[in-house]
Design a protein around this motif. Structure first.
Motif, PDB file in Angstrom:
ATOM      1  N   ASP A  88      46.969  46.681  45.078  1.00 38.65           N
ATOM      2  CA  ASP A  88      45.775  47.068  45.830  1.00 38.65           C
ATOM      3  C   ASP A  88      46.149  47.503  47.245  1.00 38.65           C
ATOM      4  O   ASP A  88      45.641  48.509  47.752  1.00 38.65           O
ATOM      5  CB  ASP A  88      44.790  45.899  45.876  1.00 38.65           C
ATOM      6  CG  ASP A  88      43.475  46.273  46.540  1.00 38.65           C
ATOM      7  OD1 ASP A  88      42.715  47.057  45.939  1.00 38.65           O
ATOM      8  OD2 ASP A  88      43.213  45.794  47.659  1.00 38.65           O
ATOM      9  N   GLY A  92      46.050  51.537  49.071  1.00 41.64           N
ATOM     10  CA  GLY A  92      45.331  51.869  50.293  1.00 41.64           C
ATOM     11  C   GLY A  92      45.949  53.050  51.017  1.00 41.64           C
ATOM     12  O   GLY A  92      45.302  53.683  51.862  1.00 41.64           O
ATOM     13  N   LYS A 129      39.799  36.663  40.727  1.00 40.60           N
ATOM     14  CA  LYS A 129      38.982  37.753  41.266  1.00 40.60           C
ATOM     15  C   LYS A 129      38.559  38.652  40.115  1.00 40.60           C
ATOM     16  O   LYS A 129      39.235  38.720  39.087  1.00 40.60           O
ATOM     17  CB  LYS A 129      39.768  38.616  42.263  1.00 40.60           C
ATOM     18  CG  LYS A 129      40.073  38.008  43.601  1.00 40.60           C
ATOM     19  CD  LYS A 129      40.785  39.049  44.475  1.00 40.60           C
ATOM     20  CE  LYS A 129      41.202  38.497  45.810  1.00 40.60           C
ATOM     21  NZ  LYS A 129      41.927  39.525  46.618  1.00 40.60           N
ATOM     22  N   ILE A 132      36.338  44.494  40.452  1.00 38.54           N
ATOM     23  CA  ILE A 132      35.388  45.156  41.339  1.00 38.54           C
ATOM     24  C   ILE A 132      35.490  44.625  42.770  1.00 38.54           C
ATOM     25  O   ILE A 132      35.034  45.261  43.721  1.00 38.54           O
ATOM     26  CB  ILE A 132      33.944  45.008  40.796  1.00 38.54           C
ATOM     27  CG1 ILE A 132      33.023  46.036  41.448  1.00 38.54           C
ATOM     28  CG2 ILE A 132      33.437  43.582  40.975  1.00 38.54           C
ATOM     29  CD1 ILE A 132      31.654  46.115  40.824  1.00 38.54           C
ATOM     30  N   GLU A 133      36.119  43.468  42.945  1.00 40.72           N
ATOM     31  CA  GLU A 133      36.315  42.914  44.283  1.00 40.72           C
ATOM     32  C   GLU A 133      37.477  43.575  45.022  1.00 40.72           C
ATOM     33  O   GLU A 133      37.640  43.369  46.227  1.00 40.72           O
ATOM     34  CB  GLU A 133      36.554  41.407  44.194  1.00 40.72           C
ATOM     35  CG  GLU A 133      35.371  40.624  43.643  1.00 40.72           C
ATOM     36  CD  GLU A 133      35.677  39.152  43.490  1.00 40.72           C
ATOM     37  OE1 GLU A 133      36.091  38.517  44.480  1.00 40.72           O
ATOM     38  OE2 GLU A 133      35.518  38.630  42.364  1.00 40.72           O
ATOM     39  N   TYR A 134      38.282  44.346  44.302  1.00 42.79           N
ATOM     40  CA  TYR A 134      39.398  45.061  44.918  1.00 42.79           C
ATOM     41  C   TYR A 134      38.945  46.478  45.269  1.00 42.79           C
ATOM     42  O   TYR A 134      38.739  47.305  44.383  1.00 42.79           O
ATOM     43  CB  TYR A 134      40.579  45.146  43.951  1.00 42.79           C
ATOM     44  CG  TYR A 134      41.354  43.872  43.745  1.00 42.79           C
ATOM     45  CD1 TYR A 134      42.328  43.477  44.657  1.00 42.79           C
ATOM     46  CD2 TYR A 134      41.147  43.088  42.618  1.00 42.79           C
ATOM     47  CE1 TYR A 134      43.075  42.324  44.453  1.00 42.79           C
ATOM     48  CE2 TYR A 134      41.887  41.930  42.406  1.00 42.79           C
ATOM     49  CZ  TYR A 134      42.849  41.557  43.325  1.00 42.79           C
ATOM     50  OH  TYR A 134      43.587  40.416  43.123  1.00 42.79           O
ATOM     51  N   GLN A 135      38.826  46.755  46.538  1.00 44.14           N
ATOM     52  CA  GLN A 135      38.323  48.062  46.959  1.00 44.14           C
ATOM     53  C   GLN A 135      39.210  49.201  46.470  1.00 44.14           C
ATOM     54  O   GLN A 135      38.721  50.201  45.928  1.00 44.14           O
ATOM     55  CB  GLN A 135      38.208  48.122  48.481  1.00 44.14           C
ATOM     56  CG  GLN A 135      37.721  49.478  48.988  1.00 44.14           C
ATOM     57  CD  GLN A 135      37.596  49.522  50.502  1.00 44.14           C
ATOM     58  OE1 GLN A 135      37.759  48.511  51.177  1.00 44.14           O
ATOM     59  NE2 GLN A 135      37.312  50.681  51.041  1.00 44.14           N
ATOM     60  N   ASN A 136      40.515  49.082  46.670  1.00 45.26           N
ATOM     61  CA  ASN A 136      41.410  50.182  46.318  1.00 45.26           C
ATOM     62  C   ASN A 136      41.644  50.275  44.816  1.00 45.26           C
ATOM     63  O   ASN A 136      41.610  51.367  44.242  1.00 45.26           O
ATOM     64  CB  ASN A 136      42.741  50.030  47.057  1.00 45.26           C
ATOM     65  CG  ASN A 136      42.569  50.094  48.563  1.00 45.26           C
ATOM     66  OD1 ASN A 136      41.809  50.904  49.079  1.00 45.26           O
ATOM     67  ND2 ASN A 136      43.257  49.220  49.281  1.00 45.26           N
ATOM     68  N   HIS A 138      39.721  49.227  42.371  1.00 38.16           N
ATOM     69  CA  HIS A 138      38.524  49.651  41.646  1.00 38.16           C
ATOM     70  C   HIS A 138      38.260  51.137  41.867  1.00 38.16           C
ATOM     71  O   HIS A 138      37.894  51.858  40.927  1.00 38.16           O
ATOM     72  CB  HIS A 138      37.312  48.819  42.069  1.00 38.16           C
ATOM     73  CG  HIS A 138      36.176  48.905  41.099  1.00 38.16           C
ATOM     74  ND1 HIS A 138      35.129  49.776  41.256  1.00 38.16           N
ATOM     75  CD2 HIS A 138      35.935  48.235  39.938  1.00 38.16           C
ATOM     76  CE1 HIS A 138      34.287  49.641  40.244  1.00 38.16           C
ATOM     77  NE2 HIS A 138      34.747  48.720  39.427  1.00 38.16           N
ATOM     78  N   GLY A 139      38.467  51.612  43.089  1.00 38.11           N
ATOM     79  CA  GLY A 139      38.320  53.039  43.346  1.00 38.11           C
ATOM     80  C   GLY A 139      39.348  53.858  42.587  1.00 38.11           C
ATOM     81  O   GLY A 139      39.048  54.936  42.059  1.00 38.11           O
ATOM     82  N   HIS A 192      34.603  58.075  44.259  1.00 42.73           N
ATOM     83  CA  HIS A 192      35.701  57.167  44.611  1.00 42.73           C
ATOM     84  C   HIS A 192      36.331  57.523  45.951  1.00 42.73           C
ATOM     85  O   HIS A 192      36.987  56.686  46.574  1.00 42.73           O
ATOM     86  CB  HIS A 192      36.769  57.186  43.517  1.00 42.73           C
ATOM     87  CG  HIS A 192      37.225  58.566  43.138  1.00 42.73           C
ATOM     88  ND1 HIS A 192      38.076  59.312  43.926  1.00 42.73           N
ATOM     89  CD2 HIS A 192      36.937  59.335  42.058  1.00 42.73           C
ATOM     90  CE1 HIS A 192      38.308  60.478  43.343  1.00 42.73           C
ATOM     91  NE2 HIS A 192      37.619  60.529  42.207  1.00 42.73           N
ATOM     92  N   ARG A 194      38.888  59.066  46.830  1.00 42.81           N
ATOM     93  CA  ARG A 194      40.324  58.832  46.964  1.00 42.81           C
ATOM     94  C   ARG A 194      41.119  60.119  47.196  1.00 42.81           C
ATOM     95  O   ARG A 194      42.325  60.065  47.421  1.00 42.81           O
ATOM     96  CB  ARG A 194      40.855  58.080  45.738  1.00 42.81           C
ATOM     97  CG  ARG A 194      40.329  56.644  45.688  1.00 42.81           C
ATOM     98  CD  ARG A 194      41.052  55.806  44.653  1.00 42.81           C
ATOM     99  NE  ARG A 194      42.491  55.779  44.816  1.00 42.81           N
ATOM    100  CZ  ARG A 194      43.145  55.033  45.705  1.00 42.81           C
ATOM    101  NH1 ARG A 194      42.475  54.247  46.544  1.00 42.81           N
ATOM    102  NH2 ARG A 194      44.471  55.068  45.762  1.00 42.81           N
TER     103      ARG A 194
END
Length: 209
Positions: A88, A92, A129, A132-136, A138-139, A192, A194
């Motif tokens: 994760d 980033g 966890k 979906i709690e991982y921003q990167n 999950h995106g 997303h 990204r």
């Protein structure tokens, strides 16, 4: 498993060998033979990522789900989430694992991520966890999911049936839970953003340590 229907025999039972075969071994019948998800310049980096992802994430979820002791479970779940945390962080500053290009290493990771919240988090006790709690992460998963024709291969109901209704020791009731709202197609189809992630090259071993 890759099965030869004409010869009625198993051609290959190793998942990575199968996706490598689909990547370049069938170009004569492919509709897009120019697509190469294992480009030679990135092969070393892909191998480095696979050596981390397979034991700690792809196989790590199974080590959690089928652990035969508390000690084995604790070891597996800690390695799993330590690795997810590391990936994760890496994502980033990198759109995909090896930079700006999608590779087979991403395909291998995606297959576990798309199952994570609907199966592994619940059935395999990977509960520290939710994805979906991982921003990167999950995106990143949504980024790959939204590549044309990928979503059509992700039948979440069928995936859940394959686990909740087939793995009797883990789910003797045979009841399949509802798909979490964060895993529904509408959520996975959200932007997303990204494309704007700036790539910073990092050594995989340095990330682990």
């Amino acid at each position: 498993m890759l099965w030869d229907a004409d010869q009625k025999e198993v051609v290959c039972n190793e998942s990575y060998d199968i996706i490598e075969l689909f990547n370049s071994g069938l170009n004569e019948i492919s509709s897009n033979p120019g697509l190469d998800l294992s480009p030679p310049p990135l092969k070393k980096k892909m191998d480095e990522w696979n050596q981390v992802i397979y034991p700690n994430i792809n196989n790590g979820v199974y080590r959690c789900g089928f652990a035969q002791s508390q000690e084995a479970y604790d070891s597996a779940v800690n390695e799993l989430f330590n690795t997810l945390d590391m990936v994760d962080e890496h994502l980033g500053s990198s759109r995909y694992l090896c930079g700006d290009a999608l590779t087979l290493a991403d395909v291998c990771l995606f297959t576990t991520l798309i199952r994570f919240d609907i199966v592994y988090n619940v059935l395999f006790k990977c509960t520290k966890k939710k994805l979906i709690e991982y921003q990167n992460l999950h995106g990143y998963m949504r980024d790959i999911y939204q590549i044309p024709k990928v979503a059509a291969t992700c039948n979440l109901g069928a995936i859940m049936d394959g686990y909740y209704k087939m793995l009797f020791p883990l789910n003797p009731s045979n009841i399949r839970p509802a798909i979490p709202s964060g895993c529904e197609h509408e959520m996975l189809s959200k932007p997303h953003n990204r494309e704007s992630v700036s790539w910073v090259e990092r050594d995989v071993d340095a990330l682990i340590t």
